[in-house]
Design a protein around this motif. Structure first.
Motif, PDB file in Angstrom:
ATOM      1  N   UNK A  44      -1.528  -9.922  11.020  1.00  0.00           N
ATOM      2  CA  UNK A  44      -2.381  -8.005   9.506  1.00  0.00           C
ATOM      3  C   UNK A  44      -2.529  -8.134   8.336  1.00  0.00           C
ATOM      4  N   UNK A  45      -3.134  -8.171   7.490  1.00  0.00           N
ATOM      5  CA  UNK A  45      -2.447  -7.945   6.165  1.00  0.00           C
ATOM      6  C   UNK A  45      -2.125  -6.607   5.717  1.00  0.00           C
ATOM      7  N   UNK A  46      -1.731  -6.620   4.957  1.00  0.00           N
ATOM      8  CA  UNK A  46      -1.321  -4.894   3.879  1.00  0.00           C
ATOM      9  C   UNK A  46      -1.444  -4.771   3.053  1.00  0.00           C
ATOM     10  N   UNK A  47      -1.734  -3.745   1.970  1.00  0.00           N
ATOM     11  CA  UNK A  47      -1.966  -3.643   1.097  1.00  0.00           C
ATOM     12  C   UNK A  47      -1.665  -2.437   0.723  1.00  0.00           C
ATOM     13  N   UNK A  87      -7.143 -11.599   1.708  1.00  0.00           N
ATOM     14  CA  UNK A  87      -8.628 -11.756   2.508  1.00  0.00           C
ATOM     15  C   UNK A  87      -8.623 -10.668   3.455  1.00  0.00           C
ATOM     16  N   UNK A  88      -6.874 -10.767   4.335  1.00  0.00           N
ATOM     17  CA  UNK A  88      -6.020  -9.959   4.939  1.00  0.00           C
ATOM     18  C   UNK A  88      -6.059  -8.376   4.882  1.00  0.00           C
ATOM     19  N   UNK A  89      -5.350  -9.321   3.438  1.00  0.00           N
ATOM     20  CA  UNK A  89      -4.555  -8.030   2.508  1.00  0.00           C
ATOM     21  C   UNK A  89      -6.012  -6.772   2.113  1.00  0.00           C
ATOM     22  N   UNK A  90      -6.568  -7.246   1.430  1.00  0.00           N
ATOM     23  CA  UNK A  90      -7.998  -6.263   0.922  1.00  0.00           C
ATOM     24  C   UNK A  90      -8.713  -5.390   1.648  1.00  0.00           C
ATOM     25  N   UNK A 129      -7.387   4.959   1.911  1.00  0.00           N
ATOM     26  CA  UNK A 129      -7.242   4.978  -0.127  1.00  0.00           C
ATOM     27  C   UNK A 129      -6.686   3.814  -0.050  1.00  0.00           C
ATOM     28  N   UNK A 130      -6.529   3.407   0.134  1.00  0.00           N
ATOM     29  CA  UNK A 130      -5.349   1.968  -0.475  1.00  0.00           C
ATOM     30  C   UNK A 130      -6.555   0.976  -0.775  1.00  0.00           C
TER      31      UNK A 130
END
Lengths: 294, 294, 294, 294
Positions: free
Chosen positions: B236-239, A227-230, B41-42
């Motif tokens: 933090x989430x990252x993608x 959830x926190x990534x997307x 944009x990610x």
């Protein structure tokens, strides 16, 4: 107030003037340890707390280092007589909320939405701060009727009763499908409310949401990393009220229209303090009880 | 490379020159949805992915909009001949790591410590980036021997084998009791490593740590809110790898001493690609396998 | 070092151990005024300065509150014997530069370019810090030959002699037309170098550049607002070395490969201090002169 | 509005619904150059501008890529009928001001003070935004009587007539000696007002002030570096209104109480546009003139 000879008034950078109205931080940070030297007094390694590790303020006089003292003079524009000190008594809890949503949560931009979970003193103070900060919608999630009413009084645009309503549906409905920029966990039941928070972030179109954890709890929070990534979201923990210019900004906010005094639902005399401390452990009707000295 | 007539080279702001060496993002962001228009944009709502939702690059020629193209000319200072394109082939995974630790994690200040959990391609790339960013100690936690060796090659100052050593003890020992400013979860087993991360944050003197989640996993992470409150820490989430000037900075970093080519442990010809994709699902010896065209 | 009974070592959070090697900030911030309470000790309203407003360190012993003391123990990994204290003597000027480029300038991302104007002690320290922070190109603009040589030693990738070369042409040539993310004005002649800085920002493709003013000067700087609008650029002023975790990060950086000792071009005994202070006013050959006690 | 088949509504992430009320950015950024790819469309290298480099909106119909379109549906809560589009017509200038004070200036925290210099459309819009963002005092400096009145209407707490009053004295008097966190230069006469800004920063107790330059001017600004060093202050340039989620947040702010329509001081029909464009060059009584289509 009686000021020591060397005590400096942060308002003026000079000695205190006679009759200066003041309030005090409750955290006595040491100003020497690594966190203090780095500018993070809320995380002082040698912290003393007024009323906890040192004698408290349920007394006619209390001695506090001028380092922790902030002037209330600005509030005289809005509050007269005893009301000045009633207002002063809510600066500290308001600062805890301000530190959570503004300093740690990074604040919001005007037009953002904010969701406050939990209508205790900190959550209710956060409602007023988010409204002052320009939130388009401040949503308070709180099942207790009297607390919800108080939330409205503090500026909440919408109340959700999470026991009777679908939290995510309401949040998305109110925000036109966006969800919130900032979620404040102020219930102390993070394990219970977390799924709701994540679902709102997941289904809302808003990215970059921040969840601030301000209430204490020893429960594990079941976080879904994806959830926190997307959704490019973050979680931050918050504690304390000191440093970062928080106290003086809370006071200036209160001097310019942010009325926090509705938080005080009861005033008692000094001899009634013990029984009221016991009362607050169970009574969800009262919010903040202030002790008055006549 | 053959460039369309209207294709603009971001390096020059003009048309492509003949023979310009380039690489491409793998995410085709739409440049029109709300996240794209806002600069993220990610998190494009209409994302197409090269090799997933559209035909991929295991072909002699592939057509890519110039929006996603970045020049490799700067790398000619360091890499010659085919090595230029080998180097180019690792820009994308390095950018995923860069986006995680620099853009989402907020980077570090020179002299800070960093802990990378998991020595897959992203974790190993993060090792090199943190070293480049001036980390005092880059610590890689990785049980596999060949991956640990690769970690050393990428610049790790210390390796922890979390199956044989006490993670927190090692981290605190290496960092003189501080712990790290940045922890990167790149194992895909967040439920398994989380207790270690929290214990290091809790016991270390460092406040303001950030934990970046970059590996995907559907496991719930058992977060202790109090750790993040008391230590002023964040998650933090990252993608993704697009946006924020990440690709060109990775290329400039590689042109100035950050050698990512050790990530490529094997080179195969086009016809060997399918079997090697299968291989990578189980083989922890190889890291990145690059397909060469002769 | 002899420690008072209540003195706390920020490295351990406990009392000092016997033989702990330390250095001191030179700014004695009050820890009570508004800027100090807010976390900005470099802007203390009651500042005392060692060697200026109170007796200095050109003495065998000097008494300093433990608040301003930082441990050098970490440096024992790299420096032995007297070299430890020589290294310790450059922590303060390095911290002034670190505060300028990292805290005030916001640092750089790995792969960014940095231009340092002026090769005095602060400019030269900034060269080393920017290199440590992962700059792709660190460019030093300095007309003096010995200072330029020292710049090379501190890690500058390129030297510009602004009296003989076209500053902007060189910057754009080195950076492939980009220009720099960070420009440090460390010459004390801002009116003379400003046009060069602005031209580089204007003609370079880089947006979001920051110009940090660290050298003192009473000259007006002729700023062209449009340059900062069109290129999304900023100007920040910097002073001091205290707070923000700067001292300990400088020490950790020095313990992990950032060697600042070349800044010390001469060592003198206590009795030679006065004449050497006079010397430094005019001599551009020497950089930092350190006083040794045998 | 008639939507193309592939046009995506950023409000919903889906195709436009019939009758959707919209407004458009005026800057057509290319979404492919380096600044656009990095997330800074206001600095697009291939910028086209509606009404400048391509045919403008003084026409019954205008064709605009959906990338630049933002829904006004939220405003239907507050504005009915034609008023909806009048409100829509001020979203663009308000976004220029929002980009200046919020995105580039970094915003303020509730309880901070803000000073706006110049009561043209951008300055007046900034007044409303700073009030919405929780400023304790919004001060407008503007010598023209009708503009000053308009400033009051937009929410200014105080007006300074800089031709008749001492700017610094008034600012310090209003803010209790602090000065402002944010100063917006919106006069286009930076050389004339700069000394006042610097004196307020110098004499005020506030550190960390930011001066945002939004008005265009080719005059050199005589900056005193020391003021920005000693007061830890910054200068940023600002241009444009695109990106960073600005348009939708302006619209949400307007849907929740920030009324920008007083900016429109005159409504004209299409045939009267040319003479009114001429009029605005000299007339300081009118602020924004909107063209209506019946």
């Amino acid at each position: 107030m009686e000021a020591g000879k060397q005590a400096i008034n942060k308002r003026t950078g000079k000695k205190f003037e006679e009759g200066e109205a003041v309030t005090a931080e409750e955290m006595f940070w040491c100003a020497s340890c690594r966190p203090c030297a780095d500018g993070y007094p809320n995380h002082c390694e040698k912290l003393q707390e007024l009323g906890f590790s040192c004698d408290g303020a349920f007394a006619e006089y209390v001695k506090v280092d001028s380092r922790y003292i902030w002037s209330l003079e600005e509030l005289k524009r809005v509050y007269k007589g005893d009301d000045l000190f009633l207002a002063g008594s809510v600066v500290e809890p308001t600062s805890v909320a301000y530190n959570a949503v503004i300093e740690r949560g990074g604040g919001i931009r005007p037009g953002d939405n904010a969701v406050i979970l939990g209508g205790g003193p900190i959550g209710l103070a956060a409602v007023a701060i988010m409204k002052k900060a320009g939130a388009s919608n401040v949503i308070l999630s709180e099942p207790s009727e009297p607390r919800a009413k108080l939330g409205k009084l503090m500026g909440a645009d919408h109340i959700i009763n999470p026991l009777k309503e679908n939290f995510t549906e309401r949040v998305l409905d109110i925000t036109g499908g966006l969800g919130a920029k900032l979620y404040l966990e102020a219930t102390g039941l993070p394990d219970k409310v977390w799924a709701d928070i994540e679902q709102s972030i997941w289904e809302g179109k808003m990215i970059n949401s921040t969840v601030v954890i301000v209430a204490r709890s020893d429960k594990k929070i079941p976080v879904t990393g994806e959830v926190f990534q997307v959704r490019r979201a973050s979680i931050v923990g918050s504690q304390g009220h000191s440093g970062h210019g928080t106290f003086p900004r809370v006071i200036s906010s209160m001097a310019s229209g942010m009325d926090m005094t509705p938080l005080i639902t009861k005033k008692v005399t000094l001899d009634k303090v013990p029984e009221n401390i016991v009362l607050l452990r169970t009574d969800r009707t009262e919010c903040k009880i202030t002790c008055e000295f006549k």
